[in-house]
Design a protein around this motif. Structure first.
Motif, PDB file in Angstrom:
ATOM      1  N   ALA A  20       6.346  29.765   4.182  1.00  0.00           N
ATOM      2  CA  ALA A  20       6.701  28.893   5.019  1.00  0.00           C
ATOM      3  C   ALA A  20       7.505  28.870   6.683  1.00  0.00           C
ATOM      4  O   ALA A  20       7.422  27.574   7.471  1.00  0.00           O
ATOM      5  CB  ALA A  20       7.652  27.523   4.311  1.00  0.00           C
ATOM      6  N   LEU A  21       7.928  29.966   7.146  1.00  0.00           N
ATOM      7  CA  LEU A  21       8.332  30.261   8.377  1.00  0.00           C
ATOM      8  C   LEU A  21       7.317  30.129   9.367  1.00  0.00           C
ATOM      9  O   LEU A  21       7.905  30.060  10.484  1.00  0.00           O
ATOM     10  CB  LEU A  21       9.506  31.006   8.109  1.00  0.00           C
ATOM     11  N   LEU A  22       6.430  30.382   9.203  1.00  0.00           N
ATOM     12  CA  LEU A  22       5.608  30.990  10.048  1.00  0.00           C
ATOM     13  C   LEU A  22       4.270  29.333  11.025  1.00  0.00           C
ATOM     14  O   LEU A  22       4.565  29.487  12.198  1.00  0.00           O
ATOM     15  CB  LEU A  22       4.166  31.998   9.482  1.00  0.00           C
ATOM     16  N   PRO A  23       4.461  28.170  10.235  1.00  0.00           N
ATOM     17  CA  PRO A  23       4.056  27.077  10.758  1.00  0.00           C
ATOM     18  C   PRO A  23       5.225  26.448  12.212  1.00  0.00           C
ATOM     19  O   PRO A  23       4.408  25.990  12.833  1.00  0.00           O
ATOM     20  CB  PRO A  23       3.707  26.288   9.445  1.00  0.00           C
ATOM     21  N   PRO A  24       6.366  25.945  11.505  1.00  0.00           N
ATOM     22  CA  PRO A  24       6.805  26.100  12.132  1.00  0.00           C
ATOM     23  C   PRO A  24       7.226  27.046  13.909  1.00  0.00           C
ATOM     24  O   PRO A  24       7.168  26.923  14.932  1.00  0.00           O
ATOM     25  CB  PRO A  24       8.311  25.819  12.125  1.00  0.00           C
ATOM     26  N   LEU A  25       6.854  28.316  13.868  1.00  0.00           N
ATOM     27  CA  LEU A  25       7.066  29.612  14.541  1.00  0.00           C
ATOM     28  C   LEU A  25       5.826  28.701  15.882  1.00  0.00           C
ATOM     29  O   LEU A  25       5.802  29.331  16.569  1.00  0.00           O
ATOM     30  CB  LEU A  25       7.048  30.685  13.803  1.00  0.00           C
ATOM     31  N   GLU A  26       4.852  28.727  14.915  1.00  0.00           N
ATOM     32  CA  GLU A  26       3.272  28.526  15.325  1.00  0.00           C
ATOM     33  C   GLU A  26       3.539  27.337  16.337  1.00  0.00           C
ATOM     34  O   GLU A  26       3.113  27.732  17.677  1.00  0.00           O
ATOM     35  CB  GLU A  26       2.230  28.637  14.527  1.00  0.00           C
ATOM     36  N   GLN A  27       4.243  26.408  15.661  1.00  0.00           N
ATOM     37  CA  GLN A  27       4.164  24.992  16.437  1.00  0.00           C
ATOM     38  C   GLN A  27       5.025  25.909  17.665  1.00  0.00           C
ATOM     39  O   GLN A  27       4.902  24.908  18.788  1.00  0.00           O
ATOM     40  CB  GLN A  27       4.627  24.131  15.288  1.00  0.00           C
ATOM     41  N   ARG A  28       6.014  26.312  17.573  1.00  0.00           N
ATOM     42  CA  ARG A  28       6.828  26.394  19.017  1.00  0.00           C
ATOM     43  C   ARG A  28       6.381  26.738  19.579  1.00  0.00           C
ATOM     44  O   ARG A  28       6.131  26.761  21.211  1.00  0.00           O
ATOM     45  CB  ARG A  28       8.066  27.356  18.310  1.00  0.00           C
ATOM     46  N   VAL A  29       5.337  27.436  20.010  1.00  0.00           N
ATOM     47  CA  VAL A  29       4.389  28.703  20.422  1.00  0.00           C
ATOM     48  C   VAL A  29       3.367  27.846  20.880  1.00  0.00           C
ATOM     49  O   VAL A  29       3.172  27.651  22.523  1.00  0.00           O
ATOM     50  CB  VAL A  29       2.993  29.781  19.728  1.00  0.00           C
ATOM     51  N   SER A  30       2.708  26.163  20.734  1.00  0.00           N
ATOM     52  CA  SER A  30       2.287  25.654  20.991  1.00  0.00           C
ATOM     53  C   SER A  30       2.740  25.102  21.720  1.00  0.00           C
ATOM     54  O   SER A  30       1.798  24.953  22.971  1.00  0.00           O
ATOM     55  CB  SER A  30       1.018  24.739  19.563  1.00  0.00           C
ATOM     56  N   ILE A  31       3.418  24.233  21.882  1.00  0.00           N
ATOM     57  CA  ILE A  31       4.714  23.581  22.513  1.00  0.00           C
ATOM     58  C   ILE A  31       4.551  24.075  23.848  1.00  0.00           C
ATOM     59  O   ILE A  31       4.661  23.423  24.950  1.00  0.00           O
ATOM     60  CB  ILE A  31       5.682  22.610  21.612  1.00  0.00           C
ATOM     61  N   ALA A  32       4.918  25.094  23.558  1.00  0.00           N
ATOM     62  CA  ALA A  32       6.019  26.276  24.893  1.00  0.00           C
ATOM     63  C   ALA A  32       4.709  25.796  25.560  1.00  0.00           C
ATOM     64  O   ALA A  32       4.253  25.853  27.103  1.00  0.00           O
ATOM     65  CB  ALA A  32       6.186  27.259  24.027  1.00  0.00           C
ATOM     66  N   LYS A  33       3.229  26.457  25.634  1.00  0.00           N
ATOM     67  CA  LYS A  33       2.107  27.221  26.218  1.00  0.00           C
ATOM     68  C   LYS A  33       1.429  25.427  26.915  1.00  0.00           C
ATOM     69  O   LYS A  33       0.863  24.944  27.935  1.00  0.00           O
ATOM     70  CB  LYS A  33       0.699  26.739  25.033  1.00  0.00           C
ATOM     71  N   HIS A  34       1.544  24.285  25.939  1.00  0.00           N
ATOM     72  CA  HIS A  34       0.963  23.087  26.470  1.00  0.00           C
ATOM     73  C   HIS A  34       2.236  22.188  27.136  1.00  0.00           C
ATOM     74  O   HIS A  34       1.614  21.749  28.654  1.00  0.00           O
ATOM     75  CB  HIS A  34       1.722  21.710  24.902  1.00  0.00           C
ATOM     76  N   ALA A  35       3.900  22.616  26.898  1.00  0.00           N
ATOM     77  CA  ALA A  35       4.585  22.384  28.354  1.00  0.00           C
ATOM     78  C   ALA A  35       4.579  23.629  29.197  1.00  0.00           C
ATOM     79  O   ALA A  35       4.411  22.776  30.418  1.00  0.00           O
ATOM     80  CB  ALA A  35       6.391  22.518  27.440  1.00  0.00           C
ATOM     81  N   LEU A  36       3.835  24.324  29.773  1.00  0.00           N
ATOM     82  CA  LEU A  36       3.796  25.221  30.273  1.00  0.00           C
ATOM     83  C   LEU A  36       1.865  24.183  31.158  1.00  0.00           C
ATOM     84  O   LEU A  36       2.348  24.683  32.503  1.00  0.00           O
ATOM     85  CB  LEU A  36       3.072  27.111  29.819  1.00  0.00           C
ATOM     86  N   ALA A  37       1.240  24.255  29.676  1.00  0.00           N
ATOM     87  CA  ALA A  37       0.170  23.747  31.212  1.00  0.00           C
ATOM     88  C   ALA A  37       0.790  22.507  31.954  1.00  0.00           C
ATOM     89  O   ALA A  37       0.183  22.493  33.434  1.00  0.00           O
ATOM     90  CB  ALA A  37      -1.326  23.291  30.270  1.00  0.00           C
ATOM     91  N   ILE A  38       1.290  21.932  31.189  1.00  0.00           N
ATOM     92  CA  ILE A  38       1.541  20.528  32.457  1.00  0.00           C
ATOM     93  C   ILE A  38       2.519  21.251  33.567  1.00  0.00           C
ATOM     94  O   ILE A  38       2.655  19.952  34.854  1.00  0.00           O
ATOM     95  CB  ILE A  38       2.299  19.992  31.430  1.00  0.00           C
ATOM     96  N   ALA A  69      -4.737  20.471  32.320  1.00  0.00           N
ATOM     97  CA  ALA A  69      -4.277  19.545  30.700  1.00  0.00           C
ATOM     98  C   ALA A  69      -4.102  20.594  30.174  1.00  0.00           C
ATOM     99  O   ALA A  69      -4.434  21.837  30.021  1.00  0.00           O
ATOM    100  CB  ALA A  69      -5.557  18.933  30.944  1.00  0.00           C
ATOM    101  N   PRO A  70      -3.464  20.280  28.952  1.00  0.00           N
ATOM    102  CA  PRO A  70      -3.689  21.931  28.504  1.00  0.00           C
ATOM    103  C   PRO A  70      -4.523  22.096  27.433  1.00  0.00           C
ATOM    104  O   PRO A  70      -4.552  23.163  27.035  1.00  0.00           O
ATOM    105  CB  PRO A  70      -2.462  20.800  27.200  1.00  0.00           C
ATOM    106  N   GLY A  71      -5.723  21.380  27.433  1.00  0.00           N
ATOM    107  CA  GLY A  71      -6.912  21.936  26.247  1.00  0.00           C
ATOM    108  C   GLY A  71      -7.907  23.065  27.615  1.00  0.00           C
ATOM    109  O   GLY A  71      -8.855  23.685  27.793  1.00  0.00           O
TER     110      GLY A  71
END
Length: 475
Positions: A238-256, A261-263
């Motif tokens: 259960a620790l993995l999904p929040p960590l994966e979400q942290r990576v996704s949020i940071a990637k999206h923030a970097l794109a902005i 656009a994040p996509g």
């Protein structure tokens, strides 16, 4: 004609030597502070503070990451916050030019066409009547309001200070941008490292579950132990999904931050291993920080603008003089508009001095003085906040040093325990389950060490941002 104009020219020359009223701005003195904190920050051998040394390069380059350098360069070129700040600065600079025009004479070309009829009463009791007629006028008008008491000069000074404020705001935007880009890159690297450590723990949990399940099937263990190990596995998974979400949020923030656009944009791969922790940390003295950090310089420019506003309000208490000259061509028919006989001119001078205005101008002057005091308090608060942020970053790094040392000892202990467990297992003194438990304990210690190391990276970046970042080159 020339003799008639001499007094006017003399008056103009006299008025040109204007007196600028109001206070002349002096930057506040730097606070009497030699250090940022009362205690001495002691870091580990991995990092040390060089107090009083200036940063000689872009601070993010100290992490020695080419991909990081590249995306920061891209962000500086494409970020929309930077673009907006640049345009706001350009607007402020144009407004300085516009206010400068108030010192120069103003020339306008006027043209008038009309039809008029005089009333009979204009000429008294007579039979003389003027029928309705058309008239035409054309010619330039020159007007000038000498800056007798410096109100226009103070307006220029104020607008220049506001443009300087926007310049420092642009620098602050660059500092914020570079800090955010580095923070998001470090977040990606840290989260990925934690994901790797958690996956090691999960792998050990699966091995342990397999062993316990086999023992249970052979009648050598209980269902309780099977469920306990299975529960531990599920909790760690259960620790993995929040960590994966942290990576996704940071990637999206970097794109902005890149203006994408994040996509449509993906960042390069960042890992803690690919980043070098800066060993030497140049830290400006407090007296130097007030002349370097953009938000402090912006607060000083805002204070300067408030000082100039006092001069503007003071100048409004004094008389104002307006001079104007007009050359006209006047005719009753358009065809004769530019004949020599149609020449006409006028010279006028006017003075306006406030006498009774219900206390408005005096109140505006006092209001400007209060606004200056408010800006001064805001400046001092900005300086203290900056000192506090540097102090927080320094103490954070000091505590990071302690935390890293403790986590390293915990990891070394877990590693030694695992080594001993493996030797004992080979000697037949322990069970395989004990070895698996020692492996899981070492993986957890590794996770704690990763978190401590990534926090040190983040706090190092925070320190450089708190110190005002790196100078931004101007084109």
């Amino acid at each position: 004609m020339k003799r008639q104009l001499l007094p006017i020219f003399g008056l103009v020359a006299f008025l040109s030597a204007c007196t600028i009223v109001g206070p002349d701005f002096k930057p506040p003195e730097a606070p009497d502070a030699k250090t940022y904190t009362q205690e001495k920050e002691v870091l580990s051998a991995a990092q040390h503070i060089s107090l009083g040394k200036q940063l000689e390069m872009d601070w993010w380059r100290l992490f020695a990451s080419t991909p990081l350098n590249d995306i920061i360069t891209q962000a500086m070129a494409d970020n929309y916050t930077i673009a907006a700040a640049q345009e706001t600065l350009a607007q402020a600079e144009e407004e300085v030019t516009a206010v400068h025009g108030g010192l120069m004479p103003q020339v306008a070309l006027n043209g008038t066409a009309g039809r008029q009829k005089y009333g009979v009463a204009l000429f008294g009791p007579s039979n003389f009547k003027i029928p309705p007629f058309n008239y035409y006028e054309a010619g330039p008008t020159l007007s000038w309001s000498p800056d007798l008491f410096g109100g226009t000069h103070r307006s220029i000074e104020r607008q220049q200070a506001l443009a300087e404020y926007q310049s420092h705001q642009l620098d602050a935007a660059y500092v914020t941008l570079t800090g955010n880009v580095v923070a998001e890159a470090l977040e990606i690297a840290a989260a990925k490292a934690e994901i790797g450590a958690v996956k090691k723990i999960i792998a050990e949990d699966k091995k342990t579950l397999k062993l316990v399940q086999a023992a249970f099937n052979a009648g050598a263990d209980t269902k309780v132990n099977v469920l306990a190990v299975q529960s531990q596995l599920e909790n760690n998974q259960a620790l993995l999904p929040p960590l994966e979400q942290r990576v996704s949020i940071a990637k999206h923030a970097l794109a902005i931050l890149m203006g994408k656009a994040p996509g449509n944009w993906s960042p390069p791969e960042f890992t803690l291993e690919s980043l070098i922790l800066p060993k030497e940390l140049p830290v400006s003295l407090p007296s130097e920080l007030v002349h370097k950090r953009p938000d402090i310089l912006a607060a000083e420019a805002n204070l300067h603008a408030a000082s100039a506003a006092i001069g503007i309000a003071t100048a409004n208490l004094y008389p104002k003089i307006t001079l104007s000259a007009t050359t006209l061509q006047e005719a009753l028919v358009p065809g004769r508009l530019f004949d020599n006989a149609s020449n006409a001119w006028s010279l006028m001078g006017g003075i306006s001095a406030p006498i009774l205005n219900g206390g408005t101008l005096s109140a505006e002057q006092r209001a400007a003085e209060h606004a200056y005091q408010a800006a001064l308090a805001q400046y001092k608060e900005t300086v203290l906040q900056a000192f506090g942020q540097v102090a927080d970053a320094l103490t954070a790094l000091s505590h990071d040093s302690d935390l890293n040392a403790e986590q390293q000892r915990a990891f070394d202990t877990a590693h030694a325990s695992l080594t001993l467990a493996r030797k004992s297992f080979q000697a037949g003194e322990t069970t395989l389950l004990q070895v698996q438990d020692a492996e899981r304990q070492m993986a957890q210690a590794e996770l704690g060490l990763i978190r401590a190391q990534s926090q040190r990276y983040q706090d190092t970046a925070t320190l450089f941002v708190a110190l005002g970042g790196s100078p931004v080159p101007r084109e």
